[in-house]
Design a protein around this motif. Sequence first.
Motif, PDB file in Angstrom:
ATOM      1  N   LYS A 291      29.964  36.512  39.093  1.00  0.00           N
ATOM      2  CA  LYS A 291      31.226  35.768  39.176  1.00  0.00           C
ATOM      3  C   LYS A 291      31.008  34.329  39.644  1.00  0.00           C
ATOM      4  O   LYS A 291      31.806  33.446  39.348  1.00  0.00           O
ATOM      5  CB  LYS A 291      32.188  36.500  40.112  1.00  0.00           C
ATOM      6  CG  LYS A 291      32.648  37.865  39.588  1.00  0.00           C
ATOM      7  CD  LYS A 291      33.563  38.542  40.561  1.00  0.00           C
ATOM      8  CE  LYS A 291      34.157  39.830  39.980  1.00  0.00           C
ATOM      9  NZ  LYS A 291      33.165  40.861  39.720  1.00  0.00           N
ATOM     10  N   MET A 321      41.343  44.088  44.351  1.00  0.00           N
ATOM     11  CA  MET A 321      42.126  43.632  43.196  1.00  0.00           C
ATOM     12  C   MET A 321      43.194  44.642  42.777  1.00  0.00           C
ATOM     13  O   MET A 321      43.889  44.429  41.791  1.00  0.00           O
ATOM     14  CB  MET A 321      41.182  43.377  42.006  1.00  0.00           C
ATOM     15  CG  MET A 321      40.345  42.110  42.138  1.00  0.00           C
ATOM     16  SD  MET A 321      41.360  40.618  42.066  1.00  0.00           S
ATOM     17  CE  MET A 321      41.245  40.060  43.758  1.00  0.00           C
ATOM     18  N   ASN A 322      43.328  45.735  43.522  1.00  0.00           N
ATOM     19  CA  ASN A 322      44.302  46.752  43.121  1.00  0.00           C
ATOM     20  C   ASN A 322      45.715  46.186  43.043  1.00  0.00           C
ATOM     21  O   ASN A 322      46.476  46.493  42.125  1.00  0.00           O
ATOM     22  CB  ASN A 322      44.275  47.935  44.097  1.00  0.00           C
ATOM     23  CG  ASN A 322      43.026  48.775  43.913  1.00  0.00           C
ATOM     24  OD1 ASN A 322      42.407  48.730  42.856  1.00  0.00           O
ATOM     25  ND2 ASN A 322      42.646  49.525  44.928  1.00  0.00           N
ATOM     26  N   ASN A 325      46.045  44.054  39.896  1.00  0.00           N
ATOM     27  CA  ASN A 325      46.105  44.895  38.692  1.00  0.00           C
ATOM     28  C   ASN A 325      47.425  45.647  38.585  1.00  0.00           C
ATOM     29  O   ASN A 325      47.995  45.775  37.491  1.00  0.00           O
ATOM     30  CB  ASN A 325      44.937  45.886  38.696  1.00  0.00           C
ATOM     31  CG  ASN A 325      43.598  45.210  38.472  1.00  0.00           C
ATOM     32  OD1 ASN A 325      43.534  44.187  37.791  1.00  0.00           O
ATOM     33  ND2 ASN A 325      42.546  45.754  39.056  1.00  0.00           N
ATOM     34  N   LYS A 329      50.413  45.356  35.620  1.00  0.00           N
ATOM     35  CA  LYS A 329      50.889  46.524  34.890  1.00  0.00           C
ATOM     36  C   LYS A 329      52.385  46.755  35.068  1.00  0.00           C
ATOM     37  O   LYS A 329      53.081  47.143  34.128  1.00  0.00           O
ATOM     38  CB  LYS A 329      50.128  47.769  35.354  1.00  0.00           C
ATOM     39  CG  LYS A 329      48.664  47.786  34.968  1.00  0.00           C
ATOM     40  CD  LYS A 329      47.981  49.028  35.533  1.00  0.00           C
ATOM     41  CE  LYS A 329      46.501  49.053  35.188  1.00  0.00           C
ATOM     42  NZ  LYS A 329      45.804  50.211  35.791  1.00  0.00           N
ATOM     43  N   ASP A 364      37.949  36.139  40.252  1.00  0.00           N
ATOM     44  CA  ASP A 364      38.192  37.579  40.127  1.00  0.00           C
ATOM     45  C   ASP A 364      39.528  37.866  39.459  1.00  0.00           C
ATOM     46  O   ASP A 364      39.655  38.761  38.619  1.00  0.00           O
ATOM     47  CB  ASP A 364      38.141  38.227  41.509  1.00  0.00           C
ATOM     48  CG  ASP A 364      37.313  39.500  41.501  1.00  0.00           C
ATOM     49  OD1 ASP A 364      36.726  39.812  40.449  1.00  0.00           O
ATOM     50  OD2 ASP A 364      37.255  40.185  42.530  1.00  0.00           O
ATOM     51  N   ILE A 365      40.547  37.108  39.826  1.00  0.00           N
ATOM     52  CA  ILE A 365      41.867  37.296  39.213  1.00  0.00           C
ATOM     53  C   ILE A 365      41.800  36.982  37.716  1.00  0.00           C
ATOM     54  O   ILE A 365      42.356  37.714  36.878  1.00  0.00           O
ATOM     55  CB  ILE A 365      42.924  36.407  39.907  1.00  0.00           C
ATOM     56  CG1 ILE A 365      43.195  36.931  41.316  1.00  0.00           C
ATOM     57  CG2 ILE A 365      44.221  36.371  39.097  1.00  0.00           C
ATOM     58  CD1 ILE A 365      44.070  36.016  42.157  1.00  0.00           C
ATOM     59  N   ASN A 368      40.029  39.818  35.826  1.00  0.00           N
ATOM     60  CA  ASN A 368      40.900  40.985  35.696  1.00  0.00           C
ATOM     61  C   ASN A 368      42.032  40.724  34.704  1.00  0.00           C
ATOM     62  O   ASN A 368      42.403  41.611  33.930  1.00  0.00           O
ATOM     63  CB  ASN A 368      41.470  41.361  37.060  1.00  0.00           C
ATOM     64  CG  ASN A 368      40.501  42.177  37.889  1.00  0.00           C
ATOM     65  OD1 ASN A 368      40.484  43.389  37.843  1.00  0.00           O
ATOM     66  ND2 ASN A 368      39.664  41.490  38.655  1.00  0.00           N
ATOM     67  N   LYS A 371      40.539  40.901  31.197  1.00  0.00           N
ATOM     68  CA  LYS A 371      40.308  42.295  30.814  1.00  0.00           C
ATOM     69  C   LYS A 371      41.615  42.968  30.414  1.00  0.00           C
ATOM     70  O   LYS A 371      41.681  43.701  29.418  1.00  0.00           O
ATOM     71  CB  LYS A 371      39.648  43.039  31.977  1.00  0.00           C
ATOM     72  CG  LYS A 371      39.337  44.492  31.676  1.00  0.00           C
ATOM     73  CD  LYS A 371      38.699  45.166  32.886  1.00  0.00           C
ATOM     74  CE  LYS A 371      38.424  46.633  32.589  1.00  0.00           C
ATOM     75  NZ  LYS A 371      37.847  47.329  33.771  1.00  0.00           N
ATOM     76  N   PHE A 372      42.679  42.713  31.183  1.00  0.00           N
ATOM     77  CA  PHE A 372      43.979  43.322  30.913  1.00  0.00           C
ATOM     78  C   PHE A 372      44.524  42.840  29.565  1.00  0.00           C
ATOM     79  O   PHE A 372      45.018  43.631  28.759  1.00  0.00           O
ATOM     80  CB  PHE A 372      44.948  42.966  32.045  1.00  0.00           C
ATOM     81  CG  PHE A 372      46.262  43.682  31.977  1.00  0.00           C
ATOM     82  CD1 PHE A 372      46.343  45.039  32.228  1.00  0.00           C
ATOM     83  CD2 PHE A 372      47.435  43.007  31.651  1.00  0.00           C
ATOM     84  CE1 PHE A 372      47.552  45.711  32.171  1.00  0.00           C
ATOM     85  CE2 PHE A 372      48.648  43.661  31.590  1.00  0.00           C
ATOM     86  CZ  PHE A 372      48.709  45.016  31.851  1.00  0.00           C
TER      87      PHE A 372
END
Length: 530
Positions: A291, A321-322, A325, A329, A364-365, A368, A371-372
């Motif tokens: 990263k 990161m939960n 994420n 969602k 990191d954000i 993620n 990826k989403f």
Amino acid sequence: MYKVFLVDDEIEIREGMRDSINWANINFVFSGEAPDGEMALPLIQEVKPDVLITDIKMPFMDGLQLSRMVHKMMPWVKIVILTGHDEFHYAKEAISIGVAEFLLKPVCATELMEVLKKIAAKIGQEKKEEETSEKLKEQLQNNTVVLRDRFLNELVMGMVSLQDIVDKCEHFQINIISKYYLVTIMEAETKVWNMNDCKYREYLKFEEVVDKILKGNHQVIKFKRNAGELILIIKGDGELNLGTYAYELSETIMNEVERDTDCTLSISIGSVMERLGGIAKSYVDADFVNKYKYIYGKGKILGINDLKLDLGLKEFVKLDMNSINDFMKYGSYKDIRQFVGDYVNCLERSGMNSLIYIFYSYIDIMLNASKFVKELGWDIEKILPEAVQLQNDLLIINSIDKFKELIESVLRKVLECRENRMDDRYRDIIGKAKDFITNYFYNPNLSLNSVASYVNMSPNHFCSVFSQEAGETFTEYLTKVRLKKAKELLKTTSLRAAEIAYGVGYNDPHYFSYIFKKWEGVTPKEFRSS
């Protein structure tokens, strides 16, 4: 056209058979003849016929001796024995050799033609089965590579028990046992941005370069995670030597990749760890280092020890990161500002509001979020151009307020993608399933379960999704694909309905005819006539 070779010591019989049959009409070509087995054998080796017709009693080398040698050298050749009334005692031996048919002398042209038609149908069926078998073998081989890479991905992520590691490594023939382990992540980035085919070719070149360097190297286990991304598990007996070897190998790979491809290569090296369980820990370190390439620049070799020395930190805190994420969602537009504010307050309370932590958090954000967005089926470069210019964005993050502004913008784009994707979220999965059906409809073992497994869904869920998205059941769609091909063959070939049935995936020609009439309103024969 299938080739026939004739062996008989009576020239009248040879000429009669050769000249009395219109070979082309029955899809054969007369490829040669000989008066005995000894003269025939070298000719047969040269011609390589599909069918050998031979008399039993001949001088020098008789038909059984010839058949035995031909069967051993060219097992695909179908052998037809010509025999007289007093020669039936040879039948048992002929059967053991693998003779396809017996014909009683004198042989009439009609009888011989019927036998050859029968043999031609058998050869055709065997070739179809062989082609199907080869395709299935190729599919199995491809699936094995995919399953191997999936297992190794799960291994480095710590998702596999010790016993499963040992069992599956044995299954995939991976020599995993060593004293020390180190994980390295290699990411290639091509300079070609808007030409997908060119990008893919460059990634293939990158993989070929790595494969060439690692050929015969039993110290390194390589697998693929994404296009342009490879992971190495490096084994060794000494802690210091393993770390040194990882850097030397990384330099070799980077130099070769830069010379032979149009890719920029970034390599992240994890910690040296003991035991199998240490592989996942080494991967966590390598992923953490990976990263930071957006801060230190791409195209470099960077190890966990370099990072520790550079930052002056003894330990690293992996941000959870939960919450991010979960918000991507389930969150709503109206809550974006409040959520980002709470997130930043959490950083400040934890004492992690320095620029280096803000940089890491932003990276990191973004990863993620990318990826989403990718999982939703969107083009990351179009939806989140920030994801491919992270280094530029990091240069303008000079305060908490700027960080909040950028994160709010990213979350708005992600939520917009999520809302737009809800109606056709399974589009790509159904498209992949339909492509699989189109490619393998001829396989009689193709089923809802096998296609569901291919797209990584449970059979029940896949059945429901397919019906909902395609507007018809899986069975209806498969039947339509098979019948479409059957109609094409009925129109353009002279194949019998039974042969077509086998060719489009039906083991029972009667059931094929039943289904054909049920869907088309006429039998296959009536369809062809019309």
